[in-house]
Design a protein around this motif. Sequence first.
Motif, PDB file in Angstrom:
ATOM      1  N   MET A  31       6.150   2.679   5.121  1.00 17.56           N
ATOM      2  CA  MET A  31       5.304   3.805   4.737  1.00 17.56           C
ATOM      3  C   MET A  31       5.314   4.843   5.845  1.00 17.56           C
ATOM      4  SD  MET A  31       2.167   1.607   3.027  1.00 17.56           S
ATOM      5  CE  MET A  31       1.297   3.061   2.408  1.00 17.56           C
ATOM      6  N   ARG A  32       5.672   6.102   5.502  1.00 12.78           N
ATOM      7  CA  ARG A  32       5.753   7.174   6.483  1.00 12.78           C
ATOM      8  C   ARG A  32       4.778   8.290   6.104  1.00 12.78           C
ATOM      9  NH1 ARG A  32       7.416   3.535   8.469  1.00 12.78           N
ATOM     10  NH2 ARG A  32       9.496   3.029   9.251  1.00 12.78           N
ATOM     11  N   GLU A  33       3.956   8.683   7.054  1.00 12.08           N
ATOM     12  CA  GLU A  33       2.913   9.675   6.801  1.00 12.08           C
ATOM     13  C   GLU A  33       3.505  11.051   6.505  1.00 12.08           C
ATOM     14  OE1 GLU A  33      -0.853  11.795   9.144  1.00 12.08           O
ATOM     15  OE2 GLU A  33       0.047   9.930   9.928  1.00 12.08           O
ATOM     16  N   THR A  35       2.095  14.983   6.131  1.00 10.27           N
ATOM     17  CA  THR A  35       0.884  15.714   6.494  1.00 10.27           C
ATOM     18  C   THR A  35       0.603  16.932   5.626  1.00 10.27           C
ATOM     19  OG1 THR A  35       2.160  16.971   8.134  1.00 10.27           O
ATOM     20  CG2 THR A  35       1.045  14.958   8.888  1.00 10.27           C
ATOM     21  N   ILE A 238       2.895   0.750   7.893  1.00  4.06           N
ATOM     22  CA  ILE A 238       2.642   2.077   8.441  1.00  4.06           C
ATOM     23  C   ILE A 238       3.134   2.163   9.881  1.00  4.06           C
ATOM     24  CG2 ILE A 238       0.811   3.667   9.155  1.00  4.06           C
ATOM     25  CD1 ILE A 238      -0.740   2.777   6.655  1.00  4.06           C
ATOM     26  N   ARG A 278      -1.394   7.515  -1.692  1.00  8.44           N
ATOM     27  CA  ARG A 278      -2.469   7.920  -0.784  1.00  8.44           C
ATOM     28  C   ARG A 278      -3.247   6.675  -0.390  1.00  8.44           C
ATOM     29  NH1 ARG A 278      -5.020  11.493  -3.627  1.00  8.44           N
ATOM     30  NH2 ARG A 278      -4.354  13.398  -2.548  1.00  8.44           N
ATOM     31  N   TYR A 279      -3.344   6.447   0.899  1.00  4.67           N
ATOM     32  CA  TYR A 279      -4.051   5.279   1.413  1.00  4.67           C
ATOM     33  C   TYR A 279      -5.039   5.739   2.477  1.00  4.67           C
ATOM     34  CZ  TYR A 279      -4.912   0.774   3.675  1.00  4.67           C
ATOM     35  OH  TYR A 279      -5.502  -0.345   4.205  1.00  4.67           O
ATOM     36  N   THR A 282      -4.742   9.425   3.499  1.00  4.91           N
ATOM     37  CA  THR A 282      -3.459   9.923   4.008  1.00  4.91           C
ATOM     38  C   THR A 282      -2.359   9.665   2.994  1.00  4.91           C
ATOM     39  OG1 THR A 282      -4.136   9.502   6.297  1.00  4.91           O
ATOM     40  CG2 THR A 282      -1.786   9.772   5.894  1.00  4.91           C
ATOM     41  N   VAL A 283      -1.461  10.645   2.830  1.00  4.13           N
ATOM     42  CA  VAL A 283      -0.345  10.519   1.900  1.00  4.13           C
ATOM     43  C   VAL A 283       0.847   9.909   2.625  1.00  4.13           C
ATOM     44  CG1 VAL A 283       1.265  11.758   0.393  1.00  4.13           C
ATOM     45  CG2 VAL A 283      -1.139  12.454   0.502  1.00  4.13           C
ATOM     46  N   TYR A 284       1.518   8.944   1.967  1.00  7.06           N
ATOM     47  CA  TYR A 284       2.658   8.265   2.567  1.00  7.06           C
ATOM     48  C   TYR A 284       3.864   8.292   1.631  1.00  7.06           C
ATOM     49  CZ  TYR A 284      -0.654   6.312   5.926  1.00  7.06           C
ATOM     50  OH  TYR A 284      -1.596   6.146   6.905  1.00  7.06           O
ATOM     51  N   TRP A 285       5.025   8.521   2.237  1.00  6.18           N
ATOM     52  CA  TRP A 285       6.305   8.321   1.556  1.00  6.18           C
ATOM     53  C   TRP A 285       6.613   6.837   1.690  1.00  6.18           C
ATOM     54  CZ3 TRP A 285       9.489  11.793  -0.986  1.00  6.18           C
ATOM     55  CH2 TRP A 285      10.776  11.351  -1.288  1.00  6.18           C
ATOM     56  N   THR A 286       6.634   6.126   0.569  1.00  8.91           N
ATOM     57  CA  THR A 286       6.658   4.668   0.596  1.00  8.91           C
ATOM     58  C   THR A 286       7.955   4.126   0.004  1.00  8.91           C
ATOM     59  OG1 THR A 286       4.255   4.633   0.329  1.00  8.91           O
ATOM     60  CG2 THR A 286       5.431   2.587  -0.108  1.00  8.91           C
TER      61      THR A 286
END
Length: 297
Positions: A31-33, A35, A238, A278-279, A282-286
Motif C-alpha cells: 500500500m502506497r500513500e 496525497t 503500508i 482509503r484507510y 488516507t488514500v492508498y494505491w494498493t
Amino acid sequence: MRRRTFLATAATAVALPLAGCGHPYDGSLSMRELTSDSAIAERYAGETEGLPPERTALIDAAIVGEKPTREGRYPPYERDRPIEHEGAYYRITHEVVDSRTETRYTVDIDYDPDTTPSSVIAYEDLPDADETALGELIPPMEDYPDNDGFDVGRTHRYDDVSESVLASAPAYEGISHDGSTYRVRVADNGEVTIETYEYSAEQVAESAADLGAQLREQYLFALSGLSEAEREIVAEAIDGSYFPDGGEVPDAFRSLADRFRDRAGIDTTEHGGTWLARYEGTVYWTDLQYPPEVDSQ
C-alpha cells in the motif's frame, strides 16, 4: 479544453507487477500513500518517457487529430492507460483499417565457412534488392559472433523478390567482400499478415487533478471495520510489503483479501490486482496478490 468521458475499465486492464519478492506464491499486499488527486493520476497514467522517437511522433500526431497510420504485424503502440500531453490526459486508441499478406525471408550469413561456397558473387555486383536485404550484415562487425554454421541472421521483406539473385531461385551461395568470402542463405519464411493501424486520441481529463478525481470517484472505497489481525497486516503493507510467513496463510489475510475481491479494482485478474483504498483517512494505491486456495507445503 473540453472534458471527455473517462472510459477506464477493469475488464480490459492488465495487472501491474507487485512489489516485493518474499513469498509470492502465498500472496502479498503493498500500500502506497497518495496525497492528492494529482498523485492518483500520476500513479495511474501511462509512461511516455523513453519511448522511441517514432512512437512519440505517432502519439503527437494522434493527439492533434491527424489520425496517423502505421503498418506492421503488431500495433506499434498499444496501452490502456491515458497519457499526459501539455497538462491534459488522452487515451490513445487504434483500429485496423487495412490488411494484406506478404512473404518474409530469413537472411543468414556464415562469416567463416568450413568450405568455400561453390558459387560466389561480389558484394558490389549484388542488385539493390539484395544489398538492402543484407542490411548491416556485410561487412561484419568487429565483434561478430563465431558460431558453428551460420553466425547471424535477420528477417526481411522484398518489395520485388524477382529482383533478387539470392532469394528468387538463388544462383549464389557465397558473397565476396574485401578479400573475404561469406556463405549466405536466403530462405522463404512464409507469409505473414500485415495490418494498417489508424490511431486516434480522446481527451479523458483536462488535468491531473481532473483525472485523479475521476479515478477516485469510480474506484475509491473505505477499508474499515478491520479486525486487529487485519490491521496488523495493513500496517506492515503500508510500511513496505506484507507477505505471509512460513508457508501457512493467516485467516486474517484471506479475509482481508476478500474485502478487495468485492470491490471494483483499477486492474484486476484472477490472481489479484490494483485498488484505490482509503484507510484511516488516507488514500492508498494498493497492490494485492490473492492468497492461494490451499496453503503451500
